[in-house]
Design an enzyme around this catalytic site. Structure first.
Site, PDB file in Angstrom:
ATOM      1  N   TYR A 116       0.859  -1.185   0.000  1.00 39.36           N
ATOM      2  CA  TYR A 116       0.000   0.000   0.000  1.00 39.36           C
ATOM      3  C   TYR A 116       0.892   1.230   0.000  1.00 39.36           C
ATOM      4  O   TYR A 116       1.874   1.302   0.738  1.00 39.36           O
ATOM      5  CB  TYR A 116      -0.881   0.009   1.263  1.00 39.36           C
ATOM      6  N   GLU A 205      -3.495   7.452  -4.041  1.00 38.89           N
ATOM      7  CA  GLU A 205      -3.430   6.176  -3.324  1.00 38.89           C
ATOM      8  C   GLU A 205      -3.251   5.038  -4.321  1.00 38.89           C
ATOM      9  O   GLU A 205      -3.995   4.940  -5.296  1.00 38.89           O
ATOM     10  CB  GLU A 205      -4.725   5.970  -2.533  1.00 38.89           C
TER      11      GLU A 205
END
Ligand code: GDP
Ligand code: MN
Length: 397
Positions: A116, A205
């Site tokens: 992530y 993101e």
């Protein structure tokens, strides 16, 4: 303002961030041409909506998954037909789901490990923060709640920008040590920060960022949001806006310069000033009600804007009561009254209306409302107004 994954990835490519090759389509007639541009073999089909959790989502007709890795092109074509113009429900769309109007065909990536990576604004520290985790493909909120030690946060001084030590901290947090991979990650972080900064993004993101078996680091997903107050600097970004993905009431409000945000309660608010609007929502809650929206008509709103504001409020089927709370400083209470009366001529007000006017030209405003013959309840203070609207809504149910 948010954009789709395929748009974000096209922007990423311009900043040297590695992505898988992909083609977006909006109609079945475009499937063959798009697939012909991708190599034979496995094809990934991805629903394009402004919501995450697509992979684990389900369509309203029962078809499972908004992301499919298909074994070949003909399966991809069949899967795509089932997904296009179907409604996908994910944990981020709400139970009504979102209509899928665009699909993204991708060359697949073999995944060795998922990570992530995000950059956003740390509001408390007034600076950008890179958030990285070895737990890719999962909701970062879940990781933060269950295994917070697996998240690395690297804060960046906006005056200095991204420095080599920031990149080393991210690499260390993600456990990279291979020289070639460190080089790739360095380039990717440089590009991602440059993108975040230059485009006035509020969030970039990548979940998951992956490593492939050959060592390549690739952005497999992309979620990007932009600071709306800076959009005037980025006409190229404004062009990517997809109004179908936004609440039509909010789109209409923004056309008239109104700050309106739809909420899921049943008491509509029409207020001047963002602070007063927040306080009004709080006090509605305090008396046991639920606000249906945030609405700040601003200090210098015209009668037309107030009329539009009122119409937007009335177009929300969940609204069972309305609270008008105006503290006229710059704003004249007369303008508010005229706006309400004009709107009531167009749309019948069938729900209780509580009005609290105070300040600039309050007498004139109240007189106009009295003369109009509109059925309304006057209130003298903020708490009196909130109490009255909550009681009236309860009584009408
Ligand atoms: P999200 O569910 O909306 O976050 O959509 P993602 O783009 O993150 O896709 C969901 C999941 O599908 C990913 O976490 C991957 O596990 C899987 N996936 C997506 N693209 C590929 C691909 O090219 N190859 C493989 N093997 N899996 C993929
Ligand atoms: Mn994802």
């Amino acid at each position: 303002m948010n954009i789709h994954e395929f748009q974000a990835k096209e922007l990423f490519a311009g900043y040297g961030i590695p992505i898988a090759k992909g083609i977006a389509v909006k109609a079945e007639s475009e499937f063959d041409n798009a697939l012909a541009q991708l190599p034979d073999g496995k094809i990934v089909v991805k629903a394009q909506i402004h919501a995450g959790g697509r992979g684990k989502g389900t369509f309203t007709d029962g078809f499972k998954g908004g992301v499919h890795v298909c074994p070949d092109k003909s399966t991809a074509r069949e899967t795509a037909s089932k997904m296009l113009n179907n409604t996908l429900v994910t944990h981020q769309t709400g139970p009504e789901g979102k209509l899928v109007k665009t699909l993204y065909f991708n060359e697949p990536c073999a995944i060795e490990k998922e990570y992530y990576l995000a950059i956003t604004l740390d509001r408390a520290g007034s600076r950008p923060v890179i958030i990285a985790s070895t737990e890719g493909g999962m909701d970062i909120e879940t990781v933060a709640a269950e295994t917070p030690e697996k998240i690395t946060r690297v804060f960046i001084d906006p005056a200095q920008g991204l420095q080599p030590h920031h990149k080393r901290s991210v690499a260390f947090g993600l456990g990279f040590s291979d020289k070639a991979q460190l080089k790739q990650l360095d380039k990717l972080l440089t590009g991602l920060y440059k993108f975040y900064w230059e485009k006035d993004a509020s969030l970039v993101e990548i979940n998951p960022l992956i490593t492939a078996p050959d060592g390549a680091i690739i952005a497999l997903d992309a979620k990007v949001g932009f600071d709306e107050s800076a959009l005037f600097r980025h006409p190229d970004v404004v062009n990517l806006r997809d109004l179908d993905e936004e609440d039509p009431k909010e789109v209409e409000a923004s056309k008239h310069g109104l700050s309106y945000i739809a909420l899921d309660g049943n008491i509509a608010c029409l207020v001047n000033g963002a602070g007063l609007a927040m306080a009004t929502m709080d006090i509605i809650k305090h008396f046991g009600g639920n606000p249906a929206n945030f609405l700040d008509v601003g200090g210098g709103a015209s009668e037309e804007a107030v009329t539009e504001a009122f119409k937007i409020i009335l177009s929300d089927p969940n609204v069972e009561g309305i609270l008008v709370n105006i503290f006229g400083g710059i704003m004249s209470c007369k303008v508010i009254a005229k706006g309400i009366i004009a709107a009531a001529k167009n749309v019948e007000i069938k729900v209780p209306l509580v009005v609290r006017l105070e300040g600039n030209e309050v007498k004139e405003g109240k007189a106009l409302l009295d003369e109009s013959g509109l059925a309304l309840t006057s209130a003298d203070s903020l708490s009196d107004a909130a109490k009255k609207v909550v009681e009236l809504v309860k009584a009408s149910n």
